[in-house]
Design an enzyme around this catalytic site. Sequence first.
Site, PDB file in Angstrom:
ATOM      1  N   HIS A 120       0.842  -1.210   0.000  1.00 56.70           N
ATOM      2  CA  HIS A 120       0.000   0.000   0.000  1.00 56.70           C
ATOM      3  C   HIS A 120       0.872   1.254   0.000  1.00 56.70           C
ATOM      4  O   HIS A 120       0.339   2.375   0.064  1.00 56.70           O
ATOM      5  CB  HIS A 120      -0.850   0.081   1.274  1.00 56.70           C
ATOM      6  CG  HIS A 120      -1.955  -0.928   1.374  1.00 56.70           C
ATOM      7  ND1 HIS A 120      -2.720  -1.316   0.317  1.00 56.70           N
ATOM      8  CD2 HIS A 120      -2.429  -1.607   2.459  1.00 56.70           C
ATOM      9  CE1 HIS A 120      -3.625  -2.194   0.748  1.00 56.70           C
ATOM     10  NE2 HIS A 120      -3.465  -2.390   2.022  1.00 56.70           N
ATOM     11  N   ARG A 142      -9.958   2.234  -6.948  1.00 58.66           N
ATOM     12  CA  ARG A 142     -11.404   2.117  -6.668  1.00 58.66           C
ATOM     13  C   ARG A 142     -11.935   3.522  -6.420  1.00 58.66           C
ATOM     14  O   ARG A 142     -11.199   4.392  -5.960  1.00 58.66           O
ATOM     15  CB  ARG A 142     -11.583   1.257  -5.401  1.00 58.66           C
ATOM     16  CG  ARG A 142     -13.006   0.948  -5.019  1.00 58.66           C
ATOM     17  CD  ARG A 142     -13.064   0.105  -3.742  1.00 58.66           C
ATOM     18  NE  ARG A 142     -14.387  -0.425  -3.518  1.00 58.66           N
ATOM     19  CZ  ARG A 142     -14.744  -1.134  -2.460  1.00 58.66           C
ATOM     20  NH1 ARG A 142     -13.867  -1.418  -1.516  1.00 58.66           N
ATOM     21  NH2 ARG A 142     -15.988  -1.579  -2.346  1.00 58.66           N
ATOM     22  N   SER A 150     -15.329   1.576   2.934  1.00 61.61           N
ATOM     23  CA  SER A 150     -14.680   0.306   3.243  1.00 61.61           C
ATOM     24  C   SER A 150     -13.622   0.514   4.325  1.00 61.61           C
ATOM     25  O   SER A 150     -13.498  -0.266   5.269  1.00 61.61           O
ATOM     26  CB  SER A 150     -14.051  -0.252   1.961  1.00 61.61           C
ATOM     27  OG  SER A 150     -13.408  -1.469   2.210  1.00 61.61           O
TER      28      SER A 150
HETATM   29  S1  PPS Z   1      -6.891  -4.021   2.501  1.00 57.03           S
HETATM   30  O1  PPS Z   1      -7.218  -4.272   3.906  1.00 57.03           O
HETATM   31  O2  PPS Z   1      -6.515  -2.610   2.297  1.00 57.03           O
HETATM   32  O3  PPS Z   1      -5.862  -4.906   1.974  1.00 57.03           O
HETATM   33  O4  PPS Z   1      -8.279  -4.245   1.729  1.00 57.03           O
HETATM   34  P1  PPS Z   1      -8.437  -4.619   0.169  1.00 57.03           P
HETATM   35  O5  PPS Z   1      -8.275  -6.067   0.015  1.00 57.03           O
HETATM   36  O6  PPS Z   1      -7.608  -3.720  -0.648  1.00 57.03           O
HETATM   37  O7  PPS Z   1      -9.950  -4.191  -0.108  1.00 57.03           O
HETATM   38  C1  PPS Z   1     -11.007  -4.726   0.641  1.00 57.03           C
HETATM   39  C2  PPS Z   1     -12.285  -4.514  -0.155  1.00 57.03           C
HETATM   40  O8  PPS Z   1     -12.297  -5.394  -1.281  1.00 57.03           O
HETATM   41  C3  PPS Z   1     -13.477  -6.202  -1.230  1.00 57.03           C
HETATM   42  N1  PPS Z   1     -13.237  -7.512  -1.866  1.00 57.03           N
HETATM   43  C4  PPS Z   1     -13.922  -7.969  -2.910  1.00 57.03           C
HETATM   44  N2  PPS Z   1     -14.912  -7.425  -3.632  1.00 57.03           N
HETATM   45  C5  PPS Z   1     -15.435  -8.166  -4.649  1.00 57.03           C
HETATM   46  N3  PPS Z   1     -15.019  -9.425  -4.958  1.00 57.03           N
HETATM   47  C6  PPS Z   1     -14.030 -10.016  -4.253  1.00 57.03           C
HETATM   48  N4  PPS Z   1     -13.631 -11.246  -4.565  1.00 57.03           N
HETATM   49  C7  PPS Z   1     -13.425  -9.266  -3.186  1.00 57.03           C
HETATM   50  N5  PPS Z   1     -12.449  -9.536  -2.293  1.00 57.03           N
HETATM   51  C8  PPS Z   1     -12.341  -8.451  -1.496  1.00 57.03           C
HETATM   52  C9  PPS Z   1     -13.743  -6.311   0.252  1.00 57.03           C
HETATM   53  O9  PPS Z   1     -15.025  -6.786   0.523  1.00 57.03           O
HETATM   54  C10 PPS Z   1     -13.498  -4.875   0.680  1.00 57.03           C
HETATM   55  O10 PPS Z   1     -14.538  -3.988   0.256  1.00 57.03           O
HETATM   56  P2  PPS Z   1     -15.837  -3.650   1.149  1.00 57.03           P
HETATM   57  O11 PPS Z   1     -16.533  -2.539   0.425  1.00 57.03           O
HETATM   58  O12 PPS Z   1     -15.369  -3.234   2.508  1.00 57.03           O
HETATM   59  O13 PPS Z   1     -16.657  -4.891   1.176  1.00 57.03           O
END
Ligand code: PPS
Length: 305
Positions: A120, A142, A150
Amino acid sequence: MAQSKQKTDREMLLDILHFAPGKTSAEDLLFNYKDVLYPSTICSKEMFEALETFEARDDDLMIVTYPKCGTNWVIQILHEMVSIIKNQETVLDQPMIEFGSPQMLERLKEQPSPRILSTHLNFQMIPKSFFEKKTQMLIVIRNPKDAAISFFNFYKNMPALPTYESWNLFFNDFIHGNVCYGSYFNYLVEWNNHIDEGNVMAITFEDMKTDFLTQLKKISEFFGLPLTDEQLCEVERRTSFTSMKQKSEDTHGKLGDAFFRKGQIGDWKSLFNEEQSKEVDAKFQQHLDKTKLGDLLNYAKYCKF
Ligand code: PPS
């Protein structure tokens, strides 16, 4: 007596995040390095200094993201692609390069290629060797409103991060860049200035949600991971939100629900008020409108009430 399996660096870091001493103050849980905040349970000045001499490889598969923009999704996608190509299960054992201790970087040197790496860190903090080696780097972006929502929920559910008493307080810190990894807008602006240098490709969370197979194909071609249409469909199945959430206790332990929350576009409408929405619109207009990354985000489609 049966010996317990030794934990990977990644599992140890997930434990640290989960068993952090609870909701203590922001001063305890965050630290400032070069004017950007980081989670102090898993990041350190010592590690950031060690990263300056990190040796990237030209065949590393590198994912760069601002938090909450789809990192874990793309990590899993690359794992599935590599395991299909190698015809063997690969284990999710690699934390982000900036997490943990310099010893973890030493252990990374032993890892066979291709290593699936992620960070990150903002553009300036990414070890120079990634650019010298022309490592393929995939930036996943995003829309800022969903990223903010999120992030807010992640702060709430992560023992290693301070809790905000209200969305409004979090929003205020988000818009001013006073959150972990700093300003969303600075992050994108910096990358936008360098998007044509080196081996960089940008994709969006929203395109992955709405046209997943096309994005999977782009990712496999970008990283030189040749997969048949049938194999891409298999990756699609294994990395759907439902499938990843179901497996989340195996992949992310007790923090599974924090990492895989809703996975939707447009959840921001549930918490943003009109004034906040306009504030983000103004920031976008000021910093990202008519830029390459700004255009890719399709702001008018995803960020208007
Ligand atoms: S982190 O903690 O910064 O590493 O988080 P990161 O993985 O970048 O982002 C988390 C958000 O991605 C969503 N997510 C997904 N969305 C759709 N499909 C799949 N397979 C998927 N995997 C992870 C996750 O739910 C988080 O978004 P939100 O809006 O909180 O649900």
